[in-house]
Design a protein around this motif. Structure first.
Motif, PDB file in Angstrom:
ATOM      1  N   LYS A   5     -10.946   6.910  28.307  1.00 10.84           N
ATOM      2  CA  LYS A   5     -11.019   6.115  29.423  1.00 10.84           C
ATOM      3  C   LYS A   5     -10.023   6.726  30.121  1.00 10.84           C
ATOM      4  O   LYS A   5      -8.783   6.147  30.113  1.00 10.84           O
ATOM      5  CB  LYS A   5     -11.509   5.917  29.608  1.00 10.84           C
ATOM      6  N   GLY A   6      -9.985   7.459  31.422  1.00 11.05           N
ATOM      7  CA  GLY A   6      -9.188   7.578  32.326  1.00 11.05           C
ATOM      8  C   GLY A   6      -8.403   6.670  32.848  1.00 11.05           C
ATOM      9  O   GLY A   6      -9.195   5.406  32.517  1.00 11.05           O
ATOM     10  N   GLY A   7      -7.063   6.521  33.804  1.00 14.48           N
ATOM     11  CA  GLY A   7      -6.522   5.937  33.912  1.00 14.48           C
ATOM     12  C   GLY A   7      -4.915   6.470  34.133  1.00 14.48           C
ATOM     13  O   GLY A   7      -5.033   7.553  34.209  1.00 14.48           O
ATOM     14  N   THR A   8      -3.968   5.272  34.839  1.00 17.26           N
ATOM     15  CA  THR A   8      -2.692   5.835  35.130  1.00 17.26           C
ATOM     16  C   THR A   8      -1.888   4.579  33.564  1.00 17.26           C
ATOM     17  O   THR A   8      -1.796   4.111  33.263  1.00 17.26           O
ATOM     18  CB  THR A   8      -2.529   4.932  36.550  1.00 17.26           C
ATOM     19  N   ALA A 151      -1.992  10.615  23.122  1.00 19.73           N
ATOM     20  CA  ALA A 151      -0.978  10.093  21.841  1.00 19.73           C
ATOM     21  C   ALA A 151      -0.224   9.226  22.091  1.00 19.73           C
ATOM     22  O   ALA A 151      -1.076   8.476  20.804  1.00 19.73           O
ATOM     23  CB  ALA A 151       0.597  11.243  22.246  1.00 19.73           C
ATOM     24  N   ARG A 152      -0.308   8.554  23.493  1.00 20.32           N
ATOM     25  CA  ARG A 152       0.578   7.343  23.223  1.00 20.32           C
ATOM     26  C   ARG A 152      -0.999   5.709  22.663  1.00 20.32           C
ATOM     27  O   ARG A 152      -0.370   4.852  22.507  1.00 20.32           O
ATOM     28  CB  ARG A 152       0.336   6.525  24.625  1.00 20.32           C
ATOM     29  N   GLY A 153      -1.684   6.255  22.803  1.00 21.03           N
ATOM     30  CA  GLY A 153      -3.379   5.672  22.482  1.00 21.03           C
ATOM     31  C   GLY A 153      -3.458   4.233  23.455  1.00 21.03           C
ATOM     32  O   GLY A 153      -3.516   2.827  22.119  1.00 21.03           O
ATOM     33  N   GLY A 154      -3.676   3.415  24.208  1.00 17.67           N
ATOM     34  CA  GLY A 154      -3.312   2.847  25.177  1.00 17.67           C
ATOM     35  C   GLY A 154      -1.924   1.441  25.109  1.00 17.67           C
ATOM     36  O   GLY A 154      -1.904   0.761  25.489  1.00 17.67           O
ATOM     37  N   LEU A 155      -1.317   2.402  24.457  1.00 17.40           N
ATOM     38  CA  LEU A 155       0.298   1.125  24.246  1.00 17.40           C
ATOM     39  C   LEU A 155       1.433   2.473  25.545  1.00 17.40           C
ATOM     40  O   LEU A 155       1.540   3.302  25.135  1.00 17.40           O
ATOM     41  CB  LEU A 155       1.274   1.956  22.985  1.00 17.40           C
ATOM     42  N   GLU A 156       1.496   1.250  25.893  1.00 19.55           N
ATOM     43  CA  GLU A 156       2.541   2.112  27.745  1.00 19.55           C
ATOM     44  C   GLU A 156       3.927   1.742  27.323  1.00 19.55           C
ATOM     45  O   GLU A 156       4.139   0.701  26.948  1.00 19.55           O
ATOM     46  CB  GLU A 156       2.348   0.572  28.798  1.00 19.55           C
ATOM     47  N   GLY A 157       5.041   2.914  27.882  1.00 17.57           N
ATOM     48  CA  GLY A 157       6.358   2.283  27.037  1.00 17.57           C
ATOM     49  C   GLY A 157       6.739   2.265  26.374  1.00 17.57           C
ATOM     50  O   GLY A 157       8.116   2.159  25.602  1.00 17.57           O
ATOM     51  N   LYS A 158       6.106   2.241  24.856  1.00 13.12           N
ATOM     52  CA  LYS A 158       6.242   2.279  22.995  1.00 13.12           C
ATOM     53  C   LYS A 158       7.108   3.539  23.131  1.00 13.12           C
ATOM     54  O   LYS A 158       6.591   5.011  23.843  1.00 13.12           O
ATOM     55  CB  LYS A 158       4.687   2.090  22.868  1.00 13.12           C
ATOM     56  N   GLN A 200      -2.546   7.060   8.985  1.00 10.40           N
ATOM     57  CA  GLN A 200      -3.177   6.242  10.215  1.00 10.40           C
ATOM     58  C   GLN A 200      -3.163   6.785  11.848  1.00 10.40           C
ATOM     59  O   GLN A 200      -2.349   7.180  12.562  1.00 10.40           O
ATOM     60  CB  GLN A 200      -2.094   5.176  10.587  1.00 10.40           C
ATOM     61  N   LYS A 201      -4.533   6.442  12.091  1.00 12.64           N
ATOM     62  CA  LYS A 201      -5.089   6.914  13.394  1.00 12.64           C
ATOM     63  C   LYS A 201      -4.030   6.149  14.422  1.00 12.64           C
ATOM     64  O   LYS A 201      -3.341   4.355  14.284  1.00 12.64           O
ATOM     65  CB  LYS A 201      -5.914   6.137  13.594  1.00 12.64           C
ATOM     66  N   ASN A 202      -3.754   6.045  16.018  1.00 16.80           N
ATOM     67  CA  ASN A 202      -3.786   5.515  16.553  1.00 16.80           C
ATOM     68  C   ASN A 202      -4.365   4.535  17.117  1.00 16.80           C
ATOM     69  O   ASN A 202      -5.697   4.693  17.362  1.00 16.80           O
ATOM     70  CB  ASN A 202      -2.909   6.016  17.895  1.00 16.80           C
ATOM     71  N   GLY A 203      -3.996   4.263  18.406  1.00 18.71           N
ATOM     72  CA  GLY A 203      -5.423   2.728  19.021  1.00 18.71           C
ATOM     73  C   GLY A 203      -6.526   3.593  19.943  1.00 18.71           C
ATOM     74  O   GLY A 203      -7.257   2.888  19.760  1.00 18.71           O
TER      75      GLY A 203
END
Length: 294
Positions: A5-8, A151-158, A200-203
């Protein structure tokens, strides 16, 4: 494929390498993306259906390489060759060799094979080879922003696709130990590719977004990330620039590979990026595809 799902999000990072910043808010639309890297079996189906011949299977154009000897124009590609002793990390020619006859069916050169490796990522794939496959499948290659967002899988700033903790044997196929002389292989794969989906898969449920093979994007490389009013943009080819090789337009590759180590590269982070060679592949570059919803 997995729906994203798109986002910022915040693309890039405070640079650990010179080309990774400046970090900035970027928006992407929704899209589907392959859950794993494209495999040998999938690429073989494409070749069987179309008769496609990859760049590595063609001789170099003497008009483009006027100073190269005729015998060195033969079909070839880059192959990682592990050195037997200490090296100067400033000189990649000590572990990379141009091998005649290396291609996607023979990734390490004549005598090598993908037999029994149907579920391994296809390598020795140049950018235009990856794009040809994607178009045949009714898809595209991801933009750099799409790839990093996924790639970030929903994790911001990690720092990593799984968070901020140091990688372990489950994180991905990477190099453990002093590169390029000794890979301890604690992830189960010593100085070699792994089948897709082993780690392991990402989020978002995506595999191999860190390590195994670098992955092509359709974004032209510049020595900083690009945005346009907060929307991901692809600079025109005329704006492409690799400071180490000016005048050669290259695309961004993301994700790092099995050759990324703590003492060298460390580019299995989502923000990391590298310029990909324009007319050839190598034994550590593959790809995955996307299908946009609008």
């Amino acid at each position: 494929m997995v729906f994203v799902k798109g986002g910022t999000f915040t693309m890039g990072a405070q640079p650990e390498n010179r080309e990774e910043g400046p970090p900035q808010k970027v928006s992407v639309g929704s899209f589907w993306i392959d859950s794993t890297e494209v495999t040998n079996a999938q690429f073989a189906a494409f070749v069987k259906a179309t008769g496609y011949v990859t760049m590595a299977e063609k001789p170099l154009d003497p008009a483009v390489y006027p100073t190269v000897a005729k015998e060195d124009l033969a079909p070839s590609s880059l192959v990682f060759t592990q050195p037997q002793g200490q090296v100067d990390l400033r000189d990649p020619s000590q572990w990379w060799q141009v091998v005649k006859g290396a291609d996607w069916r023979h990734p390490a050169g004549p005598g090598s094979s993908i037999e029994g490796k149907a579920d391994y990522p296809v390598v020795q794939i140049a950018y235009q080879d990856a794009l040809a496959y994607a178009q045949w499948a009714g898809r595209d290659l991801p933009t750099e922003a799409e790839w990093e967002f996924a790639a970030r899988g929903g994790l911001e700033g990690k720092r990593f696709s799984w968070g901020d903790s140091a990688p372990d044997g489950r994180s991905g196929n990477m190099w453990q130990g002093p590169f390029p002389v000794a890979d301890e292989g604690t992830d189960g794969y010593r100085a070699q590719l792994a089948p897709v989906g082993c780690f392991q898969k990402n989020g978002l449920g995506l595999s191999d977004m860190a390590g195994n093979v670098w992955e092509w994007t359709n974004t032209w490389f510049r020595p900083n990330i690009s945005s346009n009013g907060g929307k991901a943009s692809i600079p025109p080819e005329s704006d492409a620039l690799d400071p180490d090789e000016p005048g050669v337009a290259k695309h961004v590759a993301k994700g790092g590979s099995f050759l990324c180590a703590d003492n060298y590269c460390l580019r299995y982070r989502p923000s990391a990026r590298t310029p990909g060679p324009p007319d050839t592949g190598s034994s550590h570059i593959g790809f995955r595809t996307v299908k946009r919803t609008s």
